[in-house]
Design a protein around this motif. Sequence first.
Motif, PDB file in Angstrom:
ATOM      1  N   ASN A   2      -8.678   6.062   7.229  1.00  0.00           N
ATOM      2  CA  ASN A   2      -7.530   6.405   6.401  1.00  0.00           C
ATOM      3  C   ASN A   2      -6.520   5.267   6.440  1.00  0.00           C
ATOM      4  O   ASN A   2      -5.993   4.931   7.515  1.00  0.00           O
ATOM      5  CB  ASN A   2      -6.871   7.693   6.904  1.00  0.00           C
ATOM      6  CG  ASN A   2      -7.734   8.912   6.676  1.00  0.00           C
ATOM      7  OD1 ASN A   2      -8.627   8.893   5.825  1.00  0.00           O
ATOM      8  ND2 ASN A   2      -7.477   9.972   7.429  1.00  0.00           N
ATOM      9  N   VAL A   4      -2.955   3.728   4.977  1.00  0.00           N
ATOM     10  CA  VAL A   4      -1.683   4.031   4.324  1.00  0.00           C
ATOM     11  C   VAL A   4      -0.913   2.732   4.122  1.00  0.00           C
ATOM     12  O   VAL A   4      -0.734   1.934   5.055  1.00  0.00           O
ATOM     13  CB  VAL A   4      -0.837   5.018   5.151  1.00  0.00           C
ATOM     14  CG1 VAL A   4       0.592   5.090   4.602  1.00  0.00           C
ATOM     15  CG2 VAL A   4      -1.473   6.391   5.146  1.00  0.00           C
ATOM     16  N   GLU A  31      -3.944   4.857   0.449  1.00  0.00           N
ATOM     17  CA  GLU A  31      -2.911   5.731  -0.092  1.00  0.00           C
ATOM     18  C   GLU A  31      -1.582   4.991  -0.010  1.00  0.00           C
ATOM     19  O   GLU A  31      -1.226   4.473   1.058  1.00  0.00           O
ATOM     20  CB  GLU A  31      -2.846   7.041   0.686  1.00  0.00           C
ATOM     21  CG  GLU A  31      -1.968   8.080   0.023  1.00  0.00           C
ATOM     22  CD  GLU A  31      -2.218   9.490   0.553  1.00  0.00           C
ATOM     23  OE1 GLU A  31      -1.671  10.444  -0.035  1.00  0.00           O
ATOM     24  OE2 GLU A  31      -2.953   9.618   1.557  1.00  0.00           O
ATOM     25  N   ALA A  51      -0.696  11.949   6.554  1.00  0.00           N
ATOM     26  CA  ALA A  51      -1.932  11.390   5.988  1.00  0.00           C
ATOM     27  C   ALA A  51      -2.957  11.056   7.069  1.00  0.00           C
ATOM     28  O   ALA A  51      -4.038  10.558   6.739  1.00  0.00           O
ATOM     29  CB  ALA A  51      -1.607  10.144   5.177  1.00  0.00           C
TER      30      ALA A  51
END
Length: 548
Positions: A2, A4, A31, A51
Motif C-alpha cells: 500500500n 500513499v 493512493e 489507508a
Amino acid sequence: MNIVLCAIDAKFIHTNVALRLLKANCPLPCELFEFTIKSDEDTIVSTILAAAPDLVAFSVYIWNVEIVRRVADAIRKRSSAKIVAGGPEVAHDAGRFLADCPFDFVVRGEGERAFARLVTALADGSSFRDIPNLAYWDGSTERINPIEPIADLAGIASPYRFTADEKDIPRKIQYLELSRGCPFSCAYCLAPLDGAVRFFPLPRIKDEILALQERGARTFKFLDRTFNVRPEVATDLFDFIIRNRRDGVVFQFEITGDILPDAIIRHLNDVAPPGLFRFEIGIQSTNDATNRAVARTQDNARLFKNIRALVAGGRVTIHLDLIAGLPEEGLDSFIRTFDDSFALFAPELQLGFLKMLRGTPLRRDAARLGYEYDPNPPYQVTKSAVLSAVDLDRIACVEAVLEHFWNRGFMPEAMKMMHACVPSMFFWMESLYAFLLDRGFSFLRHQIFEMFALIDAFAQKTIPAGYANVHDALVRDYLERAEARPKPWWTVREERREQKSALLQRAHAIDPSIPLDDYFKYGVVAPYAGGYLAAVYRPSGKSMIRFD
C-alpha cells in the motif's frame, strides 16, 4: 504494497504535479491524498493511517516542511510504514534530513524514475545501491547515491490523466512543463541545480493543453525557469494556445526578459488576445555589481526596453519581480532599482526578500558575505554586509504599500499621476506607510473607500501642486473599479446633494440610452475635472458619463 502519496499544498487552488508524476510513473498502484497547510494535522495523520500504508511519500517545500516533519513524526510513532521525502527543501540537504527527521529515504532531484525503482526494490527485496538520486539508511550507515538527471523526458508518463482529478481541474491551477533545467547560474536560485535544459516533446504538451481545456481547466502555469530559452518553440506554443484557446483561460510563463526577441514582442502585441498570457519577468536588481556577485547576466537596457514594449502593447499581463537583500545592493542602490522598476508601470511589481534556500551557492557563502538569516523556513535574510535590519524594515513598509495600493489594481491612473509628481516612489510610499499607521489604518482589515480617502488626504498634503489632477484620477479609478454603486469617499456637501437630481438629469440628457430611473436607482455622481462624472451600475453593465 500500500503506497500513499501525501501532498500538503500552500493553497487549495494549487495542484501538486510532483506527486502526480510519481503516481503516473510508479509500477504499483498509489493512493494520493491532497491537503493544504491549513488542514488539521490530526486529520492528515488519521487519513494516511486509515489507508494502512506500507510506504508514505511526501513532497517537501519551504512552506510545508515543518508540517511534514510533524506529520511524519506522528506516523512513525503509530506505523511501521517506510517514509520517503522528496522536493526542493530536502533534495539538497539529504543527509541532514535523514539525521533529523523520521525519513527512511530522501529522493534528490527528479523523482519519477528513482521513486519507481525504490518501490520495485522494496517490493522484491533488492538493493537500493544502484538507484540514482536516492539517499537512505543502510543499517546505521547513511548512503547518498549520485544524482542522474533524466535525459529523455519523453519517457515520463503524463500526470494529467487521473479521473479522480476531474472535479477539481476547473478550480485549480494546472502546472505544465515544456522543459526542465536552467541555462543560467543565479547564486540565489535552485533552478541551476536541476542540470542542463531538456525538453518534453512539443506535440505532447499541445495534447495536454487541449485535454485539460476540454476538462474545464482555466488557469495554466508553466514551470519552466526560462520558457523562452528556445524562442522558436515558445512562439510555436504561443500561437497554438491562441488558436485553440477557450474563453476565460489564462496561461502564465516565466520569461527571461532581456533575451526575448523583438519579433516575439511585436507578434504578441499584434495577435495575442488581452489577458490570455501572463509573463513573470525577473528584474531582481539593476545594480551591475550585484548581478555579477550572484552570477546573473542581465542587459538592463534591453530588459527595460522589452518590458516597456510589452506593457505599452497591452496584450500580455506583466508581473515583475525584485529581490531585496542581494549582495552589493545597499539601501540607496535598492531604492534606484525600485524606482526604475516602478516607472515601467507593469500591473504587478512583486517586492520579495532574499531567501537563503538550501543548496544554493549564496547560502553556502552566507557567512563569508556577511549575511544573517532566519534559520527557520523560509530562511529570509535579516541583515547583510550592506543592508541593516532597519533598512530591511523600511523596505518591508514600502512592500506593504506597494501590494495594497498598486498590485491590487485599485488606483492605477492615480498612482501614475503621483509618480509624475514626486522624485522617488520609494520615499513617497515609505511616507505614506507612516501616514496610514498614524491614522489607524489596518493593512489586514479595511474598506476600499477608506483606502481612497486616505490616499487623497495624503496626496493633498504631500503634492499640493499636482493634487487636483491626482484627486480627479482617484475619483475615476474608484468609480471604474466598482462593480456596484459605491459609497462616495469624497466630501458631499449639502448643496451637492440637492443638485444630484439635476445633475443626473443632465447626464441622462447626454446619454438617454440609459433610462432616467436607472440613473437614480444605480447612479452616483462626483465632481470631476472642473465638471462632473456620473457612473451608472446597472445589472446589464457599467456606464460612465462625463459632463460639464
